[in-house]
Design an enzyme around this catalytic site. Sequence first.
Site, PDB file in Angstrom:
ATOM      1  CG  ASP A  42      17.509  60.292  -8.084  1.00 11.78           C
ATOM      2  OD1 ASP A  42      16.512  61.137  -8.044  1.00 11.78           O
ATOM      3  OD2 ASP A  42      18.073  60.051  -6.982  1.00 11.78           O
ATOM      4  CG  MET A  66      14.464  38.742 -16.757  1.00 12.87           C
ATOM      5  SD  MET A  66      14.346  39.814 -18.251  1.00 12.87           S
ATOM      6  CE  MET A  66      13.455  40.982 -17.588  1.00 12.87           C
ATOM      7  CD  GLU A  67      17.707  37.593 -11.931  1.00 16.38           C
ATOM      8  OE1 GLU A  67      16.628  37.074 -11.508  1.00 16.38           O
ATOM      9  OE2 GLU A  67      17.842  37.388 -13.301  1.00 16.38           O
ATOM     10  CG  MET A 114       5.150  36.072 -15.356  1.00 17.78           C
ATOM     11  SD  MET A 114       4.080  35.289 -14.234  1.00 17.78           S
ATOM     12  CE  MET A 114       2.530  36.159 -14.599  1.00 17.78           C
ATOM     13  CB  CYS A 115      11.434  37.566 -12.559  1.00 20.60           C
ATOM     14  SG  CYS A 115      13.093  37.434 -12.795  1.00 20.60           S
ATOM     15  CG  HIS A 116      11.535  31.437 -11.432  1.00 20.93           C
ATOM     16  ND1 HIS A 116      10.967  31.651 -12.628  1.00 20.93           N
ATOM     17  CD2 HIS A 116      10.431  30.369 -10.922  1.00 20.93           C
ATOM     18  CE1 HIS A 116      10.306  30.671 -12.913  1.00 20.93           C
ATOM     19  NE2 HIS A 116       9.672  29.991 -11.765  1.00 20.93           N
TER      20      HIS A 116
END
EC number: 4.6.1.17
Length: 158
Positions: A127, A112-113, A74-76
């Site tokens: 990693d 969110m970014e 749902m992230c634009h």
Amino acid sequence: MLLTHLNEENQPKMVDIGDKETTERIALASGRISMNKEAYDAIINHGVKKGPVLQTAIIAGIMGAKKTSELIPMCHSIMLNGVDIDILEEKETCSFKLYARVKTQAKTGVEMEALMSVSIGLLTIYDMVKAIDKSMTISGVMLEHKSGGKSGDYNAKK
């Protein structure tokens, strides 16, 4: 509180931001990765066979911010003006704290970014060093600050 990502039938939807005002949006997120002394020293002394760990984590964090809308449903998708990442060495705890600051001029925020940037940067460190220490822990991924937009500013409690 009404969940904005659900329609009247309780089904998922992407929020329409078309009528929102374009404003400057800034978000700062952080997180930490802790490891054993051998892994920490290998990173500091550039002794990791996969290459320069912290520089690679910075690049990965930038890429993570740019790919956020592809991974969170749902992230634009928004144009980012900048992504700035700092990694602090915490020798006494054999850990690194990663900060990501993301900036845009848009109709929606970049929280969110910033969170994705931190997460991907820390996962990249894991990693690259897992051959030395599989017991590393990633913790405390959080939004530190956000500004801009209708909901106003936010600062995490210290």
